[in-house]
Design an enzyme around this catalytic site. Structure first.
Site, mmCIF file in Angstrom:
data_model
loop_
_atom_site.group_PDB
_atom_site.id
_atom_site.type_symbol
_atom_site.label_atom_id
_atom_site.label_comp_id
_atom_site.label_asym_id
_atom_site.label_seq_id
_atom_site.Cartn_x
_atom_site.Cartn_y
_atom_site.Cartn_z
ATOM 1 N N ALA A 106 0.841 -1.206 0.000
ATOM 2 C CA ALA A 106 0.000 0.000 0.000
ATOM 3 C C ALA A 106 0.883 1.266 0.000
ATOM 4 O O ALA A 106 1.946 1.283 0.618
ATOM 5 C CB ALA A 106 -0.911 -0.005 1.221
ATOM 6 N N PRO A 107 0.465 2.291 -0.743
ATOM 7 C CA PRO A 107 -0.790 2.436 -1.499
ATOM 8 C C PRO A 107 -0.765 1.836 -2.907
ATOM 9 O O PRO A 107 -1.763 1.881 -3.615
ATOM 10 C CB PRO A 107 -0.985 3.945 -1.572
ATOM 11 N N GLY A 108 0.395 1.313 -3.369
ATOM 12 C CA GLY A 108 0.375 0.591 -4.631
ATOM 13 C C GLY A 108 1.340 1.046 -5.697
ATOM 14 O O GLY A 108 1.244 0.603 -6.842
ATOM 15 N N GLY A 109 2.278 1.939 -5.375
ATOM 16 C CA GLY A 109 3.210 2.427 -6.397
ATOM 17 C C GLY A 109 4.044 1.329 -7.024
ATOM 18 O O GLY A 109 4.256 1.307 -8.243
ATOM 19 N N ASP A 112 -0.586 -6.539 2.483
ATOM 20 C CA ASP A 112 -0.526 -5.381 3.381
ATOM 21 C C ASP A 112 -1.782 -5.381 4.236
ATOM 22 O O ASP A 112 -2.808 -5.958 3.846
ATOM 23 C CB ASP A 112 -0.436 -4.070 2.579
ATOM 24 N N LYS A 159 15.386 0.869 5.048
ATOM 25 C CA LYS A 159 15.225 2.259 5.491
ATOM 26 C C LYS A 159 15.955 2.475 6.822
ATOM 27 O O LYS A 159 16.037 1.564 7.647
ATOM 28 C CB LYS A 159 13.738 2.590 5.637
#
Length: 373
Positions: A229-232, A248, A316
């Site tokens: 999410a959100p789906g990129g 997700d 990250k």
């Protein structure tokens, strides 16, 4: 770190992102006399390694300028002449095609990039006049990138200000993890086309990763998007004709949601397992927000399980203290005998890096080759 001494002989420049010079410098051997300068944002300068020293692939460097010399002249014509004097012998020695990369330091005003382009044009004019036979081997950067393994010489012009530049002329060296010490991308920036349709800007990171890998999903491939999410990232795979299973706790947004090739699973990206009948999947994709150690555990689970043929996973960070974990990621993938392995702080990354690997599992991937980074 100290500032570079332009009179210290040829230097090697490593080009990355401003703000990450310390992380890049920490990856280089201390014996390389590493230095930085305020007028070279994102660049670390080091002594030129000997031919006996292995080619290296720092995480925080996207481009290298081997054997670089600093030049000074008050005009475009003067700089072009100085560049010509630096590279003419290398052009004569080159046994195959060559290309020219001209770019400005990060954050420079647009006029400086245009000046770099003018210098490259005048250099090529000098070569056509004085080295006519050699110029037949010239390739434009986009054309050279398609068959980069055949390129014998890359001339790089990094302009610092209106009167100063660094010049490098070198043959790309193959890296053990795939790709080359000099990348096909001018200034280390792989160009990603703008697209307003994805539900997030994160698609840029995945598009850039595919360029660096020299591979991408194709029609019929199965991609798993963990933490999608959100789906990129799902969008990026779906638009290539792949089938996507996105995992997700939050739903994906349109236009991804509702695509007939998308299967949405509401669940935990860290504990979900692919159906045994579908493994190994063609691609594991993950841009999930988590602590670096959890990202490593996620990679390790899929790699050691033999669940994927290729992977693109973002790790990250908070601050720079966790970067040492990247050596564990590399070691794990090397033990798994990854056939291609790059870990890079990409142009579209923030305080994160992208792990890209191809794994020697049975069945072979259906992904078709593209120009590699």
């Amino acid at each position: 770190m100290p500032t570079p001494d332009p009179g210290a002989g040829p230097r090697r420049l490593f080009v990355g992102t401003p703000g990450f010079e310390a992380a890049l410098g920490a990856e280089l051997p201390a014996s390389w006399d590493v230095s930085v300068s305020a007028d070279l944002p994102g660049v670390v300068v080091a002594r030129e390694p000997t031919e006996e020293e292995p080619a290296i692939d720092p995480v925080f460097a996207r481009q290298q300028l081997p054997g670089a010399h600093q030049i000074n002249a008050p005009s475009v014509a003067g700089l072009a002449e100085a560049v010509y004097r630096c590279v003419e012998a290398a052009v004569d020695r080159a046994a195959g095609p060559f290309t020219i990369h001209a770019f400005a330091v990060t954050g420079a005003p647009p006029g400086l990039a245009s000046r770099a382009t003018l210098i490259a044009s005048e250099l090529l004019a000098h070569l056509r006049t004085r080295r006519r036979r050699a110029t037949r081997a010239h390739r434009q950067p986009d054309d050279a990138a398609v068959t980069f393994a055949d390129i014998e010489l890359v001339i790089q012009i990094l302009i610092v200000d209106r009167n100063r530049a660094w010049v490098s002329a070198a043959k790309p060296r193959a890296l053990s993890g795939g790709g080359f010490s000099i990348t096909p991308f001018v200034g280390g920036v792989a160009t990603v086309a703008d697209d307003r349709r994805p539900p997030s800007r994160a698609y840029r990171k995945l598009e850039e990763a595919f360029l660096w890998m020299g591979a991408e999903p194709h029609k019929g491939d199965l991609c798993i998007d963990l933490g999608g999410a959100p789906g990129g990232w799902s969008y990026t795979a779906l638009r290539r004709g792949a089938h996507v299973i996105a995992v997700d706790r939050a739903p994906l947004d349109r236009p991804v949601l509702g695509d007939p090739r998308l299967t949405m699973i509401v669940g935990n990206a860290f504990t979900w397992e692919p159906p045994p009948a579908r493994t190994p999947v063609d691609w594991l994709l993950s841009d999930v927000i988590c602590e670096p150690a959890r990202a490593l555990a996620l990679c390790e689970r899929w790699v050691l399980g033999g669940w994927c043929r290729r992977l693109v996973v973002t790790v990250k960070f908070k601050g720079q203290a966790g970067y040492r974990l990247l050596s564990d990621v590399r070691s794990m993938l090397e033990r798994a005998r990854a056939t291609r392995l790059r870990i890079k702080h990409l142009h579209h990354n923030k305080n994160e890096v992208t792990v890209m690997a191809a794994l020697p599992v049975s069945g072979g991937s259906r992904a078709k080759p593209r120009k590699p980074g």
